[in-house]
Write an enzyme that holds these catalytic residues in place. Structure first.
Site, mmCIF file in Angstrom:
data_model
loop_
_atom_site.group_PDB
_atom_site.id
_atom_site.type_symbol
_atom_site.label_atom_id
_atom_site.label_comp_id
_atom_site.label_asym_id
_atom_site.label_seq_id
_atom_site.Cartn_x
_atom_site.Cartn_y
_atom_site.Cartn_z
ATOM 1 C CE LYS A 23 28.099 -43.545 25.600
ATOM 2 N NZ LYS A 23 28.534 -43.650 26.992
ATOM 3 C CG ASN A 24 25.641 -41.498 28.301
ATOM 4 O OD1 ASN A 24 26.175 -42.586 28.058
ATOM 5 N ND2 ASN A 24 26.289 -40.356 28.251
ATOM 6 N NE ARG A 93 34.489 -44.915 35.421
ATOM 7 C CZ ARG A 93 33.559 -44.519 36.280
ATOM 8 N NH1 ARG A 93 32.401 -44.181 35.828
ATOM 9 N NH2 ARG A 93 33.769 -44.500 37.568
ATOM 10 C CB CYS A 117 38.403 -44.262 31.466
ATOM 11 S SG CYS A 117 37.445 -42.770 31.534
ATOM 12 N N PRO A 123 36.430 -41.966 40.299
ATOM 13 C CG PRO A 123 36.407 -40.460 42.062
ATOM 14 C CD PRO A 123 36.759 -40.572 40.608
ATOM 15 C CB ILE A 124 32.785 -46.000 42.199
ATOM 16 C CG1 ILE A 124 33.678 -46.978 42.993
ATOM 17 C CG2 ILE A 124 33.030 -46.137 40.703
ATOM 18 C CD1 ILE A 124 33.277 -48.431 42.794
ATOM 19 C CG ASP A 125 33.893 -40.982 46.162
ATOM 20 O OD1 ASP A 125 33.974 -40.997 44.913
ATOM 21 O OD2 ASP A 125 33.765 -39.926 46.804
ATOM 22 C CG LEU A 126 30.183 -39.305 45.068
ATOM 23 C CD1 LEU A 126 29.821 -38.217 44.061
ATOM 24 C CD2 LEU A 126 30.140 -38.758 46.492
ATOM 25 C CG ASP A 306 29.489 -36.594 27.688
ATOM 26 O OD1 ASP A 306 28.516 -37.331 27.916
ATOM 27 O OD2 ASP A 306 30.516 -36.593 28.395
ATOM 28 N NE ARG A 398 33.245 -47.669 25.284
ATOM 29 C CZ ARG A 398 33.797 -47.717 26.497
ATOM 30 N NH1 ARG A 398 35.108 -47.604 26.644
ATOM 31 N NH2 ARG A 398 33.047 -47.864 27.566
HETATM 32 C C1 EPZ Z 1 28.023 -40.002 33.043
HETATM 33 O O1 EPZ Z 1 29.220 -40.527 33.584
HETATM 34 C C2 EPZ Z 1 28.101 -40.240 31.542
HETATM 35 N N1 EPZ Z 1 28.197 -41.674 31.268
HETATM 36 C C3 EPZ Z 1 29.330 -39.523 30.983
HETATM 37 O O2 EPZ Z 1 29.326 -39.700 29.565
HETATM 38 C C4 EPZ Z 1 29.195 -38.033 31.283
HETATM 39 O O3 EPZ Z 1 30.355 -37.370 30.825
HETATM 40 C C5 EPZ Z 1 29.047 -37.840 32.802
HETATM 41 O O4 EPZ Z 1 27.918 -38.591 33.273
HETATM 42 C C6 EPZ Z 1 28.832 -36.379 33.171
HETATM 43 O O5 EPZ Z 1 27.710 -35.892 32.513
HETATM 44 C C7 EPZ Z 1 27.068 -42.417 31.259
HETATM 45 O O6 EPZ Z 1 25.982 -41.926 31.492
HETATM 46 C C8 EPZ Z 1 27.229 -43.868 30.939
HETATM 47 P P1 EPZ Z 1 29.552 -38.507 36.992
HETATM 48 P P2 EPZ Z 1 29.390 -40.685 35.183
HETATM 49 O O7 EPZ Z 1 29.447 -39.547 38.045
HETATM 50 O O8 EPZ Z 1 28.096 -41.039 35.794
HETATM 51 C C9 EPZ Z 1 33.136 -37.613 39.899
HETATM 52 C C10 EPZ Z 1 30.184 -40.370 27.499
HETATM 53 O O9 EPZ Z 1 31.074 -39.885 26.780
HETATM 54 N N2 EPZ Z 1 32.671 -38.750 40.693
HETATM 55 O O10 EPZ Z 1 28.449 -37.508 36.845
HETATM 56 O O11 EPZ Z 1 30.559 -41.562 35.419
HETATM 57 C C11 EPZ Z 1 33.678 -38.018 38.533
HETATM 58 O O12 EPZ Z 1 35.044 -38.413 38.634
HETATM 59 C C12 EPZ Z 1 30.404 -40.474 28.987
HETATM 60 O O13 EPZ Z 1 29.072 -40.766 27.088
HETATM 61 C C13 EPZ Z 1 33.193 -38.939 41.968
HETATM 62 O O14 EPZ Z 1 34.042 -38.173 42.439
HETATM 63 O O15 EPZ Z 1 29.777 -39.199 35.576
HETATM 64 C C14 EPZ Z 1 33.520 -36.749 37.734
HETATM 65 O O16 EPZ Z 1 34.603 -35.880 38.022
HETATM 66 C C15 EPZ Z 1 31.778 -39.979 29.412
HETATM 67 N N3 EPZ Z 1 32.766 -39.998 42.704
HETATM 68 C C16 EPZ Z 1 32.228 -36.131 38.308
HETATM 69 O O17 EPZ Z 1 32.023 -36.772 39.580
HETATM 70 C C17 EPZ Z 1 31.816 -40.875 42.219
HETATM 71 O O18 EPZ Z 1 31.455 -41.828 42.954
HETATM 72 C C18 EPZ Z 1 31.002 -36.374 37.461
HETATM 73 O O19 EPZ Z 1 30.952 -37.748 37.177
HETATM 74 C C19 EPZ Z 1 31.296 -40.674 40.929
HETATM 75 C C20 EPZ Z 1 31.735 -39.604 40.188
#
Ligand code: EPZ
Length: 419
Positions: A23-24, A93, A117, A123-126, A306, A398
């Protein structure tokens, strides 16, 4: 619509099952397909709710999509719309990574602000940081994000923290930008490497994926992509946990070699055994008996967040105290409360979950609140005495294409509840 499944516990598992497409990996590859004004194909694509949602978004943008068995065709010739309705971003998201692709394709993109969620604020700040550094002007009005930039310019971005999605966002924004982009402190997940392999097959110039520093030289256009979606490492890890929690021996075909080393290390220390290579793994969970004194999740190659809930389910059946530290998301222990309803002894202390394993689990009605927690509760049901009813099975759908069918092929008794 009935959203429940029955799990009758106590069955040993045996036999072999094949791992679905990831999926990812598939979702960002679908977003990347927008960058070619023609047909791209993802072979062995999982037929799961999140992929269908991304497919719907692409169609909404003007793409034509169709399936031939598990091969997903996307004709993005006329995918010239640049706005993704909140209906979709609210549901999934991860669609936020489309923003970079929309900007690269149309010079403009807008989407509903993806909410947090149940596992955390998310957040999406990055994401916004890297797109702004590439030259995008991004505004937000009434929950709608709009990004504009006629032509993005190569830049250097150092991420303050590792983020899978933001790294993918930067890659998708930079592949058609003018000049060279360097992304530092990138996430190193296999899904990022697969996205870059796919983009390179389309003509992109990317180096360093899988390391913390990725270099991208913008090109004028991309050709159509055609690639096999890699096996889903989280689904594979979930099934290894199924063997562990039932103390069974199973074989996994289409196994993602080399992508689960930290998880396999923990599984081995718990007494689990495995062997195999070139896409096949024989898993023997019969001797799983040792707790995990300190298990910490983290960015790849650390232990994957995960698989935190699935491993927690296994640890509730292992005598002794385990400690799980969830370092990635701030609220990813919801499944623990449901496992306690099944008789497990789990105590949450902030980012730590203390599991006092060895208590008999008993079937009851439990609720899934998110994808991986739901899968973990199914695993709990495999080991529990009696019947477990899982409500919220649609969360599991999902990401897992046929978890009930797979487990039943191995000898479990899992079935949908009739209306
Ligand atoms: C991806 O989510 C995966 N989803 C997640 O899998 C997975 O748990 C996660 O990476 C970590 O490995 C998909 O690939 C679709 P992150 P993502 O940005 O990209 C923080 C599943 O069950 N952050 O690496 O959203 C965030 O809040 C899902 O398949 C910011 O602060 O994860 C988290 O604490 C769940 N600002 C940390 O970084 C940002 O702009 C890591 O999140 C973005 C993220």
């Amino acid at each position: 619509m009935n959203d429940r499944i029955y799990i009758e516990g106590g069955h040993q598992l045996k036999g072999s099952i094949s791992i679905q497409g990831s999926k990812n990996a598939a979702l960002p590859m679908m977003a990347a397909s927008l960058l070619h004004e023609g047909v791209s194909v993802l072979k062995g694509c999982p037929r799961i709710a999140d992929v269908f949602c991304m497919e719907e978004i692409l169609r909404n943008l003007g793409a034509v999509t169709w399936w031939e068995d598990h091969d997903l065709y996307m004709d993005c010739t006329n995918a010239t719309k640049w706005s993704v309705p909140f209906l979709f971003t609210g549901k999934m998201r991860s669609s936020v990574i489309l923003l970079g692709a929309l900007l690269a394709r149309n010079g403009k993109g807008s989407l509903g602000y993806p909410g947090g969620c149940v596992i955390g604020k998310r957040p999406i700040d990055l994401h916004l940081l890297v797109l702004r550094n590439l030259g995008a002007v991004i505004t937000e009005e009434e929950g709608i994000l709009t990004a504009e930039c006629s032509k993005m310019k190569g830049t250097v971005v150092s991420f303050p923290k590792k983020s899978v999605g933001a790294t993918q966002q930067g890659i998708l924004g930079a592949v058609l930008a003018d000049g060279k982009t360097v992304l530092e402190n990138c996430a190193r997940e296999p899904e990022i490497v697969w996205l870059c392999r796919y983009l390179r097959s389309m003509g992109a110039k990317i180096h360093g994926d899988g390391t913390g520093k990725i270099k991208i030289h913008g090109v004028g256009r991309l050709n159509g992509g055609c690639m096999q979606v890699p096996p889903d490492r989280i689904v594979a890890g979930t099934y290894i946990c199924a063997a562990a929690i039932t103390r069974s021996r199973i074989t996994l075909e289409n196994f993602p070699d080399g992508e689960l080393d930290s998880f396999l290390e923990v599984y081995r220390k718990m007494g689990g055994q495995y062997k195999g290579n070139s896409g096949k793994l024989i898993v023997d969970g019969e001797n799983v008996q040792s707790p995990a004194p300190m298990l910490k999740t983290g960015a790849y190659p650390e232990f994957p967040t995960d698989l935190q809930s699935p491993v927690m389910a296994v640890l509730t059946t292992v005598k002794g105290r385990s400690c799980i530290c969830e370092n990635v998301f701030e609220d990813r222990f919801k499944a623990a409360q449901q496992m306690v309803k099944m008789g497990a002894d789990i105590r949450i202390q902030g980012r730590k979950a203390l599991v006092y394993g060895g208590k008999e689990l008993h079937g009851t009605t439990v609720k899934a609140w998110e994808l991986r927690g739901g899968a973990a509760l199914i695993l709990g049901g495999l080991a529990a005495g009696g019947v477990t009813i899982l409500d919220g099975y649609s969360y599991v759908q999902r990401g897992y294409e046929h978890i009930c069918q797979d487990l039943n092929m191995l000898g479990a008794a899992v079935k949908r509840m009739q209306e």
